[in-house]
Motif scaffolding. Structure first.
Motif, mmCIF file in Angstrom:
data_model
loop_
_atom_site.group_PDB
_atom_site.id
_atom_site.type_symbol
_atom_site.label_atom_id
_atom_site.label_comp_id
_atom_site.label_asym_id
_atom_site.label_seq_id
_atom_site.Cartn_x
_atom_site.Cartn_y
_atom_site.Cartn_z
ATOM 1 N N LEU A 192 0.820 -1.207 0.000
ATOM 2 C CA LEU A 192 0.000 0.000 0.000
ATOM 3 C C LEU A 192 0.859 1.264 0.000
ATOM 4 O O LEU A 192 0.488 2.275 -0.615
ATOM 5 N N GLU A 193 1.994 1.222 0.671
ATOM 6 C CA GLU A 193 2.892 2.379 0.647
ATOM 7 C C GLU A 193 3.483 2.571 -0.735
ATOM 8 O O GLU A 193 3.603 3.713 -1.225
ATOM 9 N N LEU A 194 3.845 1.484 -1.390
ATOM 10 C CA LEU A 194 4.359 1.571 -2.761
ATOM 11 C C LEU A 194 3.314 2.204 -3.677
ATOM 12 O O LEU A 194 3.644 3.061 -4.520
ATOM 13 N N CYS A 195 2.072 1.804 -3.521
ATOM 14 C CA CYS A 195 1.003 2.372 -4.347
ATOM 15 C C CYS A 195 0.780 3.846 -4.028
ATOM 16 O O CYS A 195 0.605 4.680 -4.937
ATOM 17 N N ARG A 196 0.779 4.183 -2.758
ATOM 18 C CA ARG A 196 0.580 5.590 -2.376
ATOM 19 C C ARG A 196 1.680 6.482 -2.941
ATOM 20 O O ARG A 196 1.408 7.566 -3.480
ATOM 21 N N GLU A 197 2.913 6.022 -2.826
ATOM 22 C CA GLU A 197 4.047 6.814 -3.308
ATOM 23 C C GLU A 197 3.982 7.045 -4.813
ATOM 24 O O GLU A 197 4.470 8.072 -5.313
ATOM 25 N N ASN A 198 3.384 6.106 -5.530
ATOM 26 C CA ASN A 198 3.355 6.194 -6.991
ATOM 27 C C ASN A 198 1.968 6.560 -7.528
ATOM 28 O O ASN A 198 1.715 6.423 -8.723
ATOM 29 N N HIS A 199 1.103 7.051 -6.638
ATOM 30 C CA HIS A 199 -0.225 7.541 -7.026
ATOM 31 C C HIS A 199 -1.041 6.455 -7.747
ATOM 32 O O HIS A 199 -1.710 6.723 -8.745
ATOM 33 N N VAL A 200 -0.957 5.250 -7.206
ATOM 34 C CA VAL A 200 -1.717 4.114 -7.741
ATOM 35 C C VAL A 200 -2.880 3.829 -6.803
ATOM 36 O O VAL A 200 -2.680 3.589 -5.607
ATOM 37 N N MET A 201 -4.099 3.860 -7.314
ATOM 38 C CA MET A 201 -5.264 3.486 -6.522
ATOM 39 C C MET A 201 -5.314 1.966 -6.352
ATOM 40 O O MET A 201 -4.730 1.222 -7.150
ATOM 41 N N VAL A 202 -6.034 1.504 -5.318
ATOM 42 C CA VAL A 202 -6.075 0.078 -4.989
ATOM 43 C C VAL A 202 -7.524 -0.372 -4.826
ATOM 44 O O VAL A 202 -8.326 0.303 -4.171
ATOM 45 N N ILE A 203 -7.831 -1.509 -5.436
ATOM 46 C CA ILE A 203 -9.052 -2.248 -5.108
ATOM 47 C C ILE A 203 -8.606 -3.507 -4.382
ATOM 48 O O ILE A 203 -7.815 -4.291 -4.910
ATOM 49 N N SER A 204 -9.104 -3.711 -3.170
ATOM 50 C CA SER A 204 -8.762 -4.907 -2.398
ATOM 51 C C SER A 204 -9.969 -5.831 -2.364
ATOM 52 O O SER A 204 -10.991 -5.521 -1.738
ATOM 53 N N ASP A 205 -9.860 -6.950 -3.058
ATOM 54 C CA ASP A 205 -10.914 -7.964 -3.071
ATOM 55 C C ASP A 205 -10.703 -8.872 -1.863
ATOM 56 O O ASP A 205 -9.796 -9.694 -1.841
ATOM 57 N N GLU A 206 -11.588 -8.726 -0.869
ATOM 58 C CA GLU A 206 -11.443 -9.449 0.391
ATOM 59 C C GLU A 206 -12.606 -10.415 0.615
ATOM 60 O O GLU A 206 -12.982 -10.703 1.758
ATOM 61 N N ILE A 207 -13.135 -10.961 -0.473
ATOM 62 C CA ILE A 207 -14.311 -11.823 -0.363
ATOM 63 C C ILE A 207 -14.028 -13.113 0.415
ATOM 64 O O ILE A 207 -14.929 -13.688 1.018
ATOM 65 N N ALA A 221 -7.038 -4.444 4.319
ATOM 66 C CA ALA A 221 -6.324 -3.244 3.880
ATOM 67 C C ALA A 221 -6.856 -2.001 4.583
ATOM 68 O O ALA A 221 -6.130 -1.013 4.751
ATOM 69 N N LEU A 222 -8.111 -2.042 5.017
ATOM 70 C CA LEU A 222 -8.699 -0.894 5.715
ATOM 71 C C LEU A 222 -8.024 -0.623 7.057
ATOM 72 O O LEU A 222 -8.060 0.507 7.556
ATOM 73 N N SER A 223 -7.417 -1.652 7.646
ATOM 74 C CA SER A 223 -6.885 -1.544 9.003
ATOM 75 C C SER A 223 -5.407 -1.199 9.051
ATOM 76 O O SER A 223 -4.883 -0.899 10.131
ATOM 77 N N ILE A 224 -4.729 -1.245 7.932
ATOM 78 C CA ILE A 224 -3.271 -1.070 7.927
ATOM 79 C C ILE A 224 -2.892 0.325 8.412
ATOM 80 O O ILE A 224 -3.415 1.336 7.924
ATOM 81 N N ASP A 225 -1.971 0.361 9.370
ATOM 82 C CA ASP A 225 -1.439 1.621 9.907
ATOM 83 C C ASP A 225 -2.552 2.576 10.322
ATOM 84 O O ASP A 225 -2.563 3.766 9.975
ATOM 85 N N ASP A 226 -3.518 2.029 11.062
ATOM 86 C CA ASP A 226 -4.642 2.824 11.574
ATOM 87 C C ASP A 226 -5.401 3.561 10.478
ATOM 88 O O ASP A 226 -5.864 4.688 10.667
ATOM 89 N N GLY A 227 -5.522 2.912 9.334
ATOM 90 C CA GLY A 227 -6.315 3.492 8.253
ATOM 91 C C GLY A 227 -5.586 4.505 7.405
ATOM 92 O O GLY A 227 -6.221 5.264 6.651
ATOM 93 N N ARG A 228 -4.271 4.500 7.437
ATOM 94 C CA ARG A 228 -3.466 5.488 6.704
ATOM 95 C C ARG A 228 -3.770 5.488 5.205
ATOM 96 O O ARG A 228 -3.683 6.536 4.545
ATOM 97 N N TYR A 229 -4.152 4.326 4.646
ATOM 98 C CA TYR A 229 -4.281 4.207 3.193
ATOM 99 C C TYR A 229 -5.734 4.174 2.721
ATOM 100 O O TYR A 229 -5.989 3.938 1.546
ATOM 101 N N ARG A 230 -6.682 4.435 3.609
ATOM 102 C CA ARG A 230 -8.086 4.277 3.249
ATOM 103 C C ARG A 230 -8.527 5.174 2.101
ATOM 104 O O ARG A 230 -9.357 4.772 1.280
ATOM 105 N N ASP A 231 -8.015 6.384 2.054
ATOM 106 C CA ASP A 231 -8.448 7.298 1.000
ATOM 107 C C ASP A 231 -7.958 6.878 -0.375
ATOM 108 O O ASP A 231 -8.398 7.424 -1.390
ATOM 109 N N ASN A 232 -7.063 5.917 -0.410
ATOM 110 C CA ASN A 232 -6.461 5.489 -1.673
ATOM 111 C C ASN A 232 -7.043 4.162 -2.160
ATOM 112 O O ASN A 232 -6.512 3.565 -3.083
ATOM 113 N N MET A 233 -8.148 3.701 -1.550
ATOM 114 C CA MET A 233 -8.596 2.346 -1.864
ATOM 115 C C MET A 233 -10.107 2.211 -1.831
ATOM 116 O O MET A 233 -10.826 3.031 -1.255
ATOM 117 N N VAL A 234 -10.549 1.121 -2.449
ATOM 118 C CA VAL A 234 -11.899 0.602 -2.306
ATOM 119 C C VAL A 234 -11.761 -0.871 -1.936
ATOM 120 O O VAL A 234 -10.940 -1.588 -2.518
#
Length: 401
Positions: A192-207, A221-234
């Motif tokens: 998720l940090e790699l994606c954030r640094e490179n402006h890559v959005m993320v879809i996490s399929d957690e079915i 993915a919603l819980s990583i680093d207290d939600g640090r990456y939530r704005d970058n994902m669905v």
């Protein structure tokens, strides 16, 4: 053992002649309706009794008009997520769909433009490719590293592929289908940090999040680093895999970013608000409230099946490689030491009488693999193992590998 037998007596069901894709669509899919089906990812078990009781009660009400999503559904789902995984949820984040694959199509359209590059880590669930290509986007394939029957993310390759291809979106599978990995917090943080640094959005399929059969805990993915990456994902998930509810068409799209939610709402207006089904929500709420004990029994059955298949196959044919099953009920088996890739389909169907998912469906790099569905009773699994062993012995004797 007595407890397990009681469970099987109550919940194992004959699905033949019930319009089951898995059991009744073999002729169309494989050209042979006599195969033993171990392919499409649903179970040969009835859903929890609380689910059928809730559905019967709703049917007896007798009215099936337009319906809203009750607060009780959110309460049940949020409590499940918080209690089991410590996942923080908010009602305003939630949108509903008819299935995770349908949502992937909508989200790829939402989060990218035609011609954009979308990355997946292969081998991976093959509808990911369709959701990208059918939207006129380009698939970037970054293979997972495979060593000692274990898969890991290749972060060096990921960074290279993201930068060289100006990737706009990454679709992550967590837990991973088909390789069975449950990703660690460290792995997810680095991704998720790699994606954030490179402006890559993320879809996490957690079915598959509830189908944890190994020792590693599921981490969203919603819980990583207290939600640090939530704005970058669905995040997309559903009760369907967990409780065998796929045909009831109820899934979740979780969008913490308010601006992205607004864009999503605008996109789906012309789709007549694909918000799933009334009966799917009735079933899902009942399952989240009362399905935990049933799920524990299912996971125990899957663990037993996995250990039995692994032992029998590797003890007889030691060059078979079986990936460690940490999550999902899908077993990833490398038969390449004994069966040529170009005759895998013929071997599995003609020599073994089995319908499985083929490795080439998931990646060009894995044509010697098969994916086997373990969400059935041990007797069915044993028949499958016996037929596979018989086929392998014949292949060895006739030098067909």
């Amino acid at each position: 053992m007595a407890k397990k037998n009681k469970f099987l007596t109550e919940f194992r069901v004959n699905r033949k002649n019930t319009n089951s894709v898995k059991w009744d669509n073999l002729k169309e899919q494989y050209g042979d309706d006599q195969l033993l089906p171990l392919w499409v990812a649903d179970m040969d078990f009835k859903s929890p009794k609380a689910v059928t009781d809730a559905l019967v009660a709703r049917v007896q009400h007798g009215v099936f008009g337009y319906s809203t999503i009750p607060d009780s559904y959110y309460d049940a789902f949020f409590e499940w997520q918080q209690t089991r995984y410590g996942i923080e949820m908010h009602k305003e984040w939630m949108r509903f769909g008819t299935g995770v694959v349908n949502s992937l199509y909508q989200l790829v359209d939402l989060m990218t433009e035609p011609g954009d590059n979308v990355l997946v880590q292969t081998p991976v669930y093959y509808p990911f490719y369709s959701a990208i290509e059918d939207n006129q986007r380009r698939v970037i394939r970054t293979p997972l590293k495979h060593e000692n029957n274990q898969y890991e993310m290749d972060f060096e390759a990921l960074e290279r592929d993201i930068k060289e291809n100006h990737v706009k979106l990454l679709i992550q599978c967590s837990p991973h289908n088909p390789v069975g990995r449950v990703w660690t917090e460290s792995e997810l943080t680095q991704l998720l940090e790699l994606c954030r640094e490179n402006h890559v959005m993320v879809i996490s399929d957690e079915i598959h999040q509830d189908l944890i059969v190994g020792n590693k805990p599921f981490i969203s993915a919603l819980s990583i680093d207290d939600g640090r990456y939530r704005d970058n994902m669905v995040v997309v998930n559903a009760p369907s895999k967990t409780f065998n509810l796929a045909a009831l068409q109820n899934s979740h799209i979780i969008i913490p970013n308010s601006q992205l939610r607004a864009k999503y709402d605008k996109l789906v207006k012309h789709l007549n608000k694909p918000e799933g089904s009334l009966m799917g929500r009735v079933a899902g709420e009942a399952a989240y409230r009362s399905g935990a004990i049933w799920l524990d029994e299912i996971l125990s059955i899957v663990r037993t099946n996995y250990l039995e298949v692994s032992h029998q196959l590797v003890s007889k044919f030691p060059e078979i490689k079986i990936s460690e099953l940490e999550g999902t009920y899908l077993m990833w088996i490398d038969l390449s030491a004994y069966v040529r890739a170009d005759r895998m389909k013929e071997f599995m169907q003609k020599e073994c009488g089995l319908a499985v998912d083929y490795g080439q469906w998931f990646s060009e790099e894995t044509p010697g693999f098969i994916r086997m569905n373990l969400a059935t009773d041990l007797g069915t699994v044993q028949i499958a193992v016996d037929q596979l062993l018989k086929g392998l012995k014949g292949a060895k004797l006739n030098h067909l590998n």
